[in-house]
Design a protein around this motif. Sequence first.
Motif, PDB file in Angstrom:
ATOM      1  N   GLY A  92      44.789  24.566  -8.413  1.00  0.00           N
ATOM      2  CA  GLY A  92      44.500  25.670  -9.328  1.00  0.00           C
ATOM      3  C   GLY A  92      43.058  26.120  -9.220  1.00  0.00           C
ATOM      4  N   GLU A  93      42.142  25.155  -9.161  1.00  0.00           N
ATOM      5  CA  GLU A  93      40.722  25.488  -9.014  1.00  0.00           C
ATOM      6  C   GLU A  93      40.461  26.122  -7.651  1.00  0.00           C
ATOM      7  OE1 GLU A  93      38.583  21.845  -9.632  1.00  0.00           O
ATOM      8  OE2 GLU A  93      39.927  21.265 -11.262  1.00  0.00           O
ATOM      9  N   THR A  94      41.097  25.576  -6.623  1.00  0.00           N
ATOM     10  CA  THR A  94      40.928  26.139  -5.282  1.00  0.00           C
ATOM     11  C   THR A  94      41.447  27.563  -5.221  1.00  0.00           C
ATOM     12  OG1 THR A  94      41.243  23.925  -4.348  1.00  0.00           O
ATOM     13  CG2 THR A  94      41.366  25.774  -2.834  1.00  0.00           C
ATOM     14  N   ALA A  95      42.568  27.820  -5.903  1.00  0.00           N
ATOM     15  CA  ALA A  95      43.128  29.175  -5.928  1.00  0.00           C
ATOM     16  C   ALA A  95      42.130  30.156  -6.516  1.00  0.00           C
ATOM     17  CB  ALA A  95      44.430  29.192  -6.727  1.00  0.00           C
ATOM     18  N   ALA A  96      41.485  29.770  -7.610  1.00  0.00           N
ATOM     19  CA  ALA A  96      40.500  30.661  -8.224  1.00  0.00           C
ATOM     20  C   ALA A  96      39.371  30.984  -7.252  1.00  0.00           C
ATOM     21  CB  ALA A  96      39.948  30.015  -9.494  1.00  0.00           C
ATOM     22  N   GLU A  97      39.023  30.007  -6.429  1.00  0.00           N
ATOM     23  CA  GLU A  97      37.946  30.213  -5.454  1.00  0.00           C
ATOM     24  C   GLU A  97      38.391  31.126  -4.319  1.00  0.00           C
ATOM     25  OE1 GLU A  97      34.820  27.544  -2.759  1.00  0.00           O
ATOM     26  OE2 GLU A  97      36.257  26.571  -4.098  1.00  0.00           O
ATOM     27  N   VAL A  98      39.567  30.881  -3.757  1.00  0.00           N
ATOM     28  CA  VAL A  98      40.013  31.694  -2.611  1.00  0.00           C
ATOM     29  C   VAL A  98      40.435  33.093  -3.038  1.00  0.00           C
ATOM     30  CG1 VAL A  98      40.759  29.646  -1.346  1.00  0.00           C
ATOM     31  CG2 VAL A  98      42.425  30.931  -2.686  1.00  0.00           C
ATOM     32  N   LEU A  99      40.729  33.276  -4.318  1.00  0.00           N
ATOM     33  CA  LEU A  99      41.144  34.591  -4.813  1.00  0.00           C
ATOM     34  C   LEU A  99      39.982  35.392  -5.384  1.00  0.00           C
ATOM     35  CD1 LEU A  99      44.475  33.529  -6.570  1.00  0.00           C
ATOM     36  CD2 LEU A  99      44.240  34.747  -4.396  1.00  0.00           C
ATOM     37  N   ASP A 100      38.778  34.913  -5.207  1.00  0.00           N
ATOM     38  CA  ASP A 100      37.590  35.642  -5.666  1.00  0.00           C
ATOM     39  C   ASP A 100      37.458  36.937  -4.871  1.00  0.00           C
ATOM     40  OD1 ASP A 100      35.136  36.619  -6.395  1.00  0.00           O
ATOM     41  OD2 ASP A 100      33.990  34.853  -5.765  1.00  0.00           O
ATOM     42  N   PRO A 101      37.601  38.103  -5.520  1.00  0.00           N
ATOM     43  CA  PRO A 101      37.565  39.369  -4.771  1.00  0.00           C
ATOM     44  C   PRO A 101      36.206  39.692  -4.182  1.00  0.00           C
ATOM     45  CG  PRO A 101      37.636  39.785  -7.133  1.00  0.00           C
ATOM     46  CD  PRO A 101      37.828  38.310  -6.959  1.00  0.00           C
ATOM     47  N   THR A 102      35.166  39.031  -4.640  1.00  0.00           N
ATOM     48  CA  THR A 102      33.829  39.299  -4.117  1.00  0.00           C
ATOM     49  C   THR A 102      33.491  38.427  -2.919  1.00  0.00           C
ATOM     50  OG1 THR A 102      32.729  37.667  -5.549  1.00  0.00           O
ATOM     51  CG2 THR A 102      33.085  39.873  -6.462  1.00  0.00           C
ATOM     52  N   ALA A 103      34.346  37.456  -2.611  1.00  0.00           N
ATOM     53  CA  ALA A 103      34.061  36.525  -1.515  1.00  0.00           C
ATOM     54  C   ALA A 103      34.355  37.177  -0.169  1.00  0.00           C
ATOM     55  CB  ALA A 103      34.889  35.259  -1.673  1.00  0.00           C
ATOM     56  N   SER A 104      33.634  36.746   0.850  1.00  0.00           N
ATOM     57  CA  SER A 104      33.827  37.247   2.203  1.00  0.00           C
ATOM     58  C   SER A 104      35.046  36.578   2.839  1.00  0.00           C
ATOM     59  CB  SER A 104      32.587  36.964   3.055  1.00  0.00           C
ATOM     60  OG  SER A 104      32.868  37.037   4.431  1.00  0.00           O
ATOM     61  N   ALA A 105      35.914  37.384   3.447  1.00  0.00           N
ATOM     62  CA  ALA A 105      37.101  36.835   4.111  1.00  0.00           C
ATOM     63  C   ALA A 105      36.707  35.894   5.242  1.00  0.00           C
ATOM     64  CB  ALA A 105      37.973  37.966   4.653  1.00  0.00           C
ATOM     65  N   GLU A 106      35.634  36.233   5.946  1.00  0.00           N
ATOM     66  CA  GLU A 106      35.180  35.387   7.051  1.00  0.00           C
ATOM     67  C   GLU A 106      34.650  34.050   6.533  1.00  0.00           C
ATOM     68  OE1 GLU A 106      34.490  38.581   6.717  1.00  0.00           O
ATOM     69  OE2 GLU A 106      35.672  39.356   8.401  1.00  0.00           O
ATOM     70  N   GLU A 107      33.824  34.090   5.497  1.00  0.00           N
ATOM     71  CA  GLU A 107      33.249  32.856   4.964  1.00  0.00           C
ATOM     72  C   GLU A 107      34.304  31.982   4.292  1.00  0.00           C
ATOM     73  OE1 GLU A 107      30.083  34.000   2.403  1.00  0.00           O
ATOM     74  OE2 GLU A 107      28.838  34.826   4.016  1.00  0.00           O
ATOM     75  N   GLN A 108      35.342  32.607   3.741  1.00  0.00           N
ATOM     76  CA  GLN A 108      36.384  31.869   3.023  1.00  0.00           C
ATOM     77  C   GLN A 108      37.533  31.435   3.935  1.00  0.00           C
ATOM     78  OE1 GLN A 108      36.782  30.765  -0.038  1.00  0.00           O
ATOM     79  NE2 GLN A 108      36.187  32.224  -1.598  1.00  0.00           N
ATOM     80  N   HIS A 109      37.486  31.805   5.197  1.00  0.00           N
ATOM     81  CA  HIS A 109      38.673  31.641   6.032  1.00  0.00           C
ATOM     82  C   HIS A 109      39.159  30.199   6.119  1.00  0.00           C
ATOM     83  CE1 HIS A 109      41.707  32.509   8.957  1.00  0.00           C
ATOM     84  NE2 HIS A 109      41.162  31.726   9.863  1.00  0.00           N
ATOM     85  N   ALA A 110      38.258  29.263   6.383  1.00  0.00           N
ATOM     86  CA  ALA A 110      38.678  27.862   6.529  1.00  0.00           C
ATOM     87  C   ALA A 110      39.345  27.364   5.247  1.00  0.00           C
ATOM     88  CB  ALA A 110      37.481  26.988   6.885  1.00  0.00           C
ATOM     89  N   LEU A 111      38.746  27.691   4.099  1.00  0.00           N
ATOM     90  CA  LEU A 111      39.306  27.239   2.822  1.00  0.00           C
ATOM     91  C   LEU A 111      40.635  27.927   2.544  1.00  0.00           C
ATOM     92  CD1 LEU A 111      38.898  25.541   0.276  1.00  0.00           C
ATOM     93  CD2 LEU A 111      37.677  27.485  -0.734  1.00  0.00           C
ATOM     94  N   ARG A 112      40.725  29.225   2.820  1.00  0.00           N
ATOM     95  CA  ARG A 112      41.964  29.955   2.567  1.00  0.00           C
ATOM     96  C   ARG A 112      43.089  29.459   3.471  1.00  0.00           C
ATOM     97  NH1 ARG A 112      39.783  36.238   1.761  1.00  0.00           N
ATOM     98  NH2 ARG A 112      38.984  35.916  -0.365  1.00  0.00           N
ATOM     99  N   PHE A 113      42.783  29.191   4.725  1.00  0.00           N
ATOM    100  CA  PHE A 113      43.807  28.699   5.643  1.00  0.00           C
ATOM    101  C   PHE A 113      44.361  27.359   5.162  1.00  0.00           C
ATOM    102  CE2 PHE A 113      45.368  26.373   9.282  1.00  0.00           C
ATOM    103  CZ  PHE A 113      46.078  27.330   9.998  1.00  0.00           C
ATOM    104  N   LYS A 114      43.475  26.472   4.775  1.00  0.00           N
ATOM    105  CA  LYS A 114      43.903  25.156   4.289  1.00  0.00           C
ATOM    106  C   LYS A 114      44.700  25.302   2.986  1.00  0.00           C
ATOM    107  CE  LYS A 114      40.543  22.395   3.252  1.00  0.00           C
ATOM    108  NZ  LYS A 114      39.418  21.473   3.487  1.00  0.00           N
ATOM    109  N   PHE A 115      44.249  26.198   2.128  1.00  0.00           N
ATOM    110  CA  PHE A 115      44.947  26.447   0.870  1.00  0.00           C
ATOM    111  C   PHE A 115      46.357  26.965   1.138  1.00  0.00           C
ATOM    112  CE2 PHE A 115      46.175  29.634  -2.316  1.00  0.00           C
ATOM    113  CZ  PHE A 115      46.187  28.870  -3.467  1.00  0.00           C
TER     114      PHE A 115
END
Length: 461
Positions: A387-410
Amino acid sequence: MALATRAALRAFPYWAAEMPADWARKDDMTALPLSRSLLISAVAVKMPTTDIKASAASYSSAASSVASSAASSASQASSASYARSASAASARSTRSVSYAASDAAFWAVLRADCTAILTGDEILHRPLWSKGPAPEELQRAWTTGRTWMEAAPGHAFWIRWYDAILAGRPLTGDWDSHWQLMHNIALIVPEDWGEGKEPDAFRVAGIIEGLCKPYALNKTRSNEAVELNPETGLLRLVPVVPLEEGFHRYIRRKLTKALRVFGDHPGNEHTAILPELTLLRDAIEDAENLPVELYDACTSITTRVAARIDEGSLPPEAKDPLIADFLKHIREAGAEIFSEDEETQKALARRNKVAPSDALLNESEAVQEVAEVIAENSEPGPLARMGETAAEVLDPTASAEEQHALRFKFVSRLLRGMGALGWNFMDSAAKSAGSETGKWVVRAPVAAAAFHAVLQFLGLA
């Protein structure tokens, strides 16, 4: 047949561009009939099995009609007569390209395809316009058609499909699984394809999403599995191929040394490193023998500490022996995991094949809800923090490139968590999330929406 299919594929934008027209709206037409015809034709070239030949034959009359209409729209000429197979329909679509596209561009790619066949190349794996960009008129037609398809229910997959054809790349990441998926789609029964109207397009899109499930799981393999612990009734994360036990203990000792660099509490000069120490402590306690999780922790900590140094909240590594010693242990651990563990190398290679994307944000509420259900039904550890990870990967202000590793794992864990809870993504009935307490009940449409966002993230929808 391959040349005819390629020619018809080049004409496809003209048919798509006609979809907003009054005549198409009046007849409730979609891009589905021609998309199906072209897909079957391509599969028949690549995999001319008995079942595919039967599928092509069963659709010959309808495919001929659609291809003729596409040619007519493109050339402003009268419709051609019906053909007796999907491949013949594709051949007739060559005229739409020759009328509308520049002769030079068309003949250049046709000659290139002929040369490729003579040299033994697989032309269906080549970019559709291999000798330069498509003619401007075709580009404008595809822009019009794509815009309509983006707003039309049930057409998201076909946009991805055609974009992949234009680029000459496999939709699933490799050609073997790409053609297997195309084969499976081609074998969807005629009753489900219907007449190609809007309800049919929506129904077929749901079936295709179901067919994409194994490919989504394959693309997101990270050397970890989600299973139900029979003793606790809760989900847990386990390695598929764990690190060798002696090497695993060595890595944990190295990470523990890094954690002890700052003692019980860092001094005022190093207070900013507290979040990274927490991340490291969680990795040591929760990652167990999860190689990719340990590697990612090392990479993330190194990147975050470097960012804090750049912003001035931590002293430079070259001027601070504690920071230098801490990073030395972290970097060495990450580098050794990567060099010694082949499964980690494979997992990272699969991750790098998926382009960074904000697609999860398209269904953020559904993704968040499903992640919280998984967290509620999991043992302490990474899954319990979904749930906490979801809030982080769903942050609309975050960069897709910077979040990629976390989003892929999520995404990998979300898929496997849903599977472990036994959800049927296409079931319209409400289903329990799998907890005996019945505390959480997730509507199947919510699970389906989250699954659709995952497929979009992976380029499969």
